[in-house]
Enzyme design. Structure first.
Site, short mmCIF file in Angstrom:
data_model
loop_
_atom_site.label_atom_id
_atom_site.label_comp_id
_atom_site.label_asym_id
_atom_site.label_seq_id
_atom_site.Cartn_x
_atom_site.Cartn_y
_atom_site.Cartn_z
N ASP A 132 31.86 47.01 26.83
CA ASP A 132 30.76 45.81 26.46
C ASP A 132 30.17 46.33 25.55
O ASP A 132 29.92 47.48 25.15
CB ASP A 132 30.04 45.59 27.73
CG ASP A 132 30.79 44.96 28.47
OD1 ASP A 132 31.60 44.40 28.57
OD2 ASP A 132 30.10 44.86 29.79
N MET A 133 29.72 45.32 24.41
CA MET A 133 28.76 45.46 23.54
C MET A 133 27.62 44.97 23.43
O MET A 133 27.28 43.70 24.16
CB MET A 133 29.61 44.74 22.15
CG MET A 133 28.81 45.21 20.89
SD MET A 133 28.98 46.92 20.30
CE MET A 133 30.55 46.89 19.73
N GLN A 161 31.12 40.83 18.57
CA GLN A 161 30.25 39.67 18.69
C GLN A 161 30.14 38.91 17.14
O GLN A 161 29.81 39.38 16.28
CB GLN A 161 28.71 40.09 18.95
CG GLN A 161 28.68 41.01 20.21
CD GLN A 161 27.66 42.05 20.30
OE1 GLN A 161 27.27 42.63 19.40
NE2 GLN A 161 26.89 41.96 21.29
N ARG A 182 38.09 42.02 22.50
CA ARG A 182 37.36 41.11 22.87
C ARG A 182 36.39 40.41 21.97
O ARG A 182 35.48 40.99 21.41
CB ARG A 182 36.46 41.46 24.26
CG ARG A 182 35.92 40.05 24.82
CD ARG A 182 34.71 40.47 26.06
NE ARG A 182 35.38 41.11 27.10
CZ ARG A 182 34.55 41.99 27.67
NH1 ARG A 182 33.39 42.12 27.65
NH2 ARG A 182 35.23 42.67 28.59
N ALA A 187 25.50 37.62 23.08
CA ALA A 187 24.40 37.39 23.93
C ALA A 187 22.93 37.81 23.81
O ALA A 187 22.25 37.44 24.63
CB ALA A 187 24.87 37.65 25.36
N THR A 224 35.08 33.03 25.57
CA THR A 224 34.31 31.96 25.54
C THR A 224 34.74 30.81 26.29
O THR A 224 35.90 30.93 27.03
CB THR A 224 34.64 31.28 23.95
OG1 THR A 224 33.81 30.20 23.70
CG2 THR A 224 36.30 31.07 23.83
N ARG A 287 22.70 34.50 31.10
CA ARG A 287 23.25 33.39 31.38
C ARG A 287 22.63 32.16 31.40
O ARG A 287 22.92 30.97 30.98
CB ARG A 287 24.11 33.45 32.74
CG ARG A 287 25.05 34.56 33.07
CD ARG A 287 26.38 34.70 32.24
NE ARG A 287 26.09 34.99 30.93
CZ ARG A 287 26.24 36.33 30.25
NH1 ARG A 287 26.12 37.43 31.02
NH2 ARG A 287 26.18 36.43 29.16
C1 LIG Z 1 34.53 37.79 29.43
C2 LIG Z 1 33.29 37.69 28.61
C3 LIG Z 1 32.55 38.85 28.18
C4 LIG Z 1 31.55 38.96 27.48
N1 LIG Z 1 31.11 40.39 27.14
C5 LIG Z 1 29.97 40.31 26.25
C6 LIG Z 1 29.56 41.53 25.84
O1 LIG Z 1 30.12 42.63 25.77
N2 LIG Z 1 28.60 41.38 24.62
C7 LIG Z 1 27.83 40.42 24.36
O2 LIG Z 1 26.80 40.34 23.67
N3 LIG Z 1 28.21 38.97 24.99
C8 LIG Z 1 29.57 39.15 25.82
N4 LIG Z 1 29.65 37.73 26.31
C9 LIG Z 1 28.83 36.56 26.46
C10 LIG Z 1 29.16 35.86 25.12
O3 LIG Z 1 28.79 36.82 23.95
C11 LIG Z 1 28.33 34.42 25.14
O4 LIG Z 1 26.92 34.74 25.16
C12 LIG Z 1 28.62 33.59 26.05
O5 LIG Z 1 30.12 33.71 26.47
C13 LIG Z 1 28.43 32.37 25.76
O6 LIG Z 1 29.19 31.83 24.54
P1 LIG Z 1 30.13 30.74 24.83
O7 LIG Z 1 31.35 31.33 23.79
O8 LIG Z 1 31.01 30.76 26.16
O9 LIG Z 1 29.69 29.30 24.12
P2 LIG Z 1 28.26 28.56 24.23
O10 LIG Z 1 27.94 28.48 22.65
O11 LIG Z 1 27.23 29.25 25.16
O12 LIG Z 1 28.59 27.37 24.58
C14 LIG Z 1 29.46 26.36 24.02
C15 LIG Z 1 30.08 25.30 24.77
O13 LIG Z 1 30.82 25.86 25.97
C16 LIG Z 1 30.87 25.23 27.16
N5 LIG Z 1 29.85 25.83 28.16
C17 LIG Z 1 29.27 27.19 28.05
N6 LIG Z 1 28.70 27.58 29.02
C18 LIG Z 1 29.06 26.67 29.85
C19 LIG Z 1 28.72 26.67 31.37
N7 LIG Z 1 27.90 27.55 32.17
N8 LIG Z 1 29.41 25.61 31.88
C20 LIG Z 1 29.89 24.62 31.20
N9 LIG Z 1 30.42 24.76 30.22
C21 LIG Z 1 29.87 25.72 29.43
C22 LIG Z 1 29.92 23.75 26.78
O14 LIG Z 1 30.73 22.90 26.59
C23 LIG Z 1 28.80 24.45 25.62
O15 LIG Z 1 28.60 23.35 24.77
C24 LIG Z 1 30.93 37.85 27.20
C25 LIG Z 1 31.49 36.42 27.46
C26 LIG Z 1 32.52 36.41 27.97
C27 LIG Z 1 33.04 35.16 28.44
#
Ligand SMILES: Cc1cc2nc3c(=O)[nH]c(=O)nc-3n(C[C@H](O)[C@H](O)[C@H](O)COP(=O)(O)OP(=O)(O)OC[C@H]3O[C@@H](n4cnc5c(N)ncnc54)[C@H](O)[C@@H]3O)c2cc1C
Length: 306
Positions: A132-133, A161, A182, A187, A224, A287
């Site tokens: 993870d980052m 990221q 990935r 986040a 995503t 989250r």
């Molecule tokens: C498998 C995985 C591993 C990850 N690992 C890391 C890591 O190592 N380091 C790190 O910094 N971050 C990590 N993240 C988190 C990531 O960086 C984002 O903060 C997080 O995924 C939210 O971004 P998003 O691309 O989902 O879209 P966002 O910009 O949050 O949302 C865009 C759109 O997606 C849809 N959406 C988003 N969330 C929801 C929800 N809860 N319910 C319904 N629709 C939704 C909506 O339509 C929203 O408008 C990880 C995420 C995933 C999925």
């Protein structure tokens, strides 16, 4: 603004106490976390795999400050990997590891030796590890550790990221043959000097990074929940002729499960990131920061009197 406040709260022990003792907190946590015990993680993993999904397991915990905690985290991963193999859940299940949970902040050598032991255990279990980052102050050291690990464990996955300005260049570096990467948006709360601040800029960067990874030689893992990013990912998969064995989508446990099922049903590889363990506070707060609707749900739970 709201996102910044929640991310600041994610580092506050006072807010943590308030949240941890609120009546319905456990119900909210259960929506995003598989459970406290290794058995909970295994049960949820088996269910997801039976539903046609792949899994990456994260033992919750970060910013560890004692070597006892760091060693306990390492030992939990070693135990988990053995149990996953015994249960026949590998290679569909792999593990995600945060170096800060292994002591990166106070003893880099301990963290390195621990993550190496976890990679060796994953290898013996027939699966692999993704690093993870965390926040941008750790990007260089995490990529350095990745480079060392890949000499013996070439399938070790990286996370990049899209919100960081440097990431396009990191994507180019890491899109070589066999390289599992990935791509997520990011986040943490990051300063403007290193990270794009607006959602639009982050999305544009995500697409540029996706183009580099999907047209490259590595194995992209598109993490995503964003419908637009997913649609562009599907488009690029067609464009670059990438089948289910040449890239995957990833989403978090409890978020858009119907979309995870839809993509798996379409024949894509979809991996669910499944966190488990007691130390859920920082994870849950990130989250909440991502989605105001989750905050309303959580606020209602906090206000209610049980
Ligand atoms: C498998 C995985 C591993 C990850 N690992 C890391 C890591 O190592 N380091 C790190 O910094 N971050 C990590 N993240 C988190 C990531 O960086 C984002 O903060 C997080 O995924 C939210 O971004 P998003 O691309 O989902 O879209 P966002 O910009 O949050 O949302 C865009 C759109 O997606 C849809 N959406 C988003 N969330 C929801 C929800 N809860 N319910 C319904 N629709 C939704 C909506 O339509 C929203 O408008 C990880 C995420 C995933 C999925």
């Amino acid at each position: 603004m709201l996102r910044s406040v929640i991310l600041a709260a994610s580092r506050s022990s006072q807010v943590e106490r308030l949240v941890a003792t609120a009546p319905y907190t456990r119900d909210v946590v259960r929506r995003f976390v598989a459970g406290a015990a290794t058995d909970d993680a295994l049960r949820v993993t088996r269910g997801l795999i039976d539903d046609g999904l792949a899994v990456t397991l994260d033992h919750l915990g970060e910013d560890t400050v004692t070597s006892e905690q760091a060693v306990a985290t390492r030992d939990e991963y070693l135990r988990l990997l053995k149990m996953l193999a015994e249960a026949g859940l590998t290679p569909a299940a792999e593990v995600s590891v945060k170096l800060s949970a292994l002591g990166q902040m106070f003893d880099e050598q301990l963290a390195y030796e621990s993550v190496r032991a976890i990679c060796a255990a994953a290898d013996a279990a027939g699966t692999t590890v993704t690093l993870d980052m965390e926040d941008h102050t750790t990007t260089d050291s995490t990529l350095e550790v990745l480079g060392k690990l890949r000499k013996d464990f070439p399938s070790t996955g990286a996370v990049l990221q899209a919100y960081l300005r440097r990431t396009e260049s990191d994507c180019r570096e890491l899109s070589s043959a066999g390289s599992r990467v990935r791509l997520c948006k990011g986040a943490y709360k990051e300063p403007e000097s290193v990270a794009y601040q607006s959602a639009r800029e982050v999305d544009k960067s995500y697409v540029r990074c996706m183009n580099i990874l999907m047209s490259g030689d590595g194995y992209p893992m598109l993490a995503t929940h964003d419908p637009r990013m997913i649609a562009i990912g599907e488009d690029r998969a067609r464009w670059f002729d990438r089948g289910a064995d040449r890239f995957e989508f990833q989403m978090l446990f409890g978020i858009r499960p119907e979309e995870q099922a839809r993509l798996a049903g379409e024949g894509y590889t979809v991996r669910t990131y499944v966190p488990y363990g007691d130390d859920w506070y920082g994870y849950l707060m990130r989250r909440l920061a991502e989605r105001p609707a989750n905050l309303v749900f959580f606020g209602r739970a906090l206000m209610s009197k049980k």
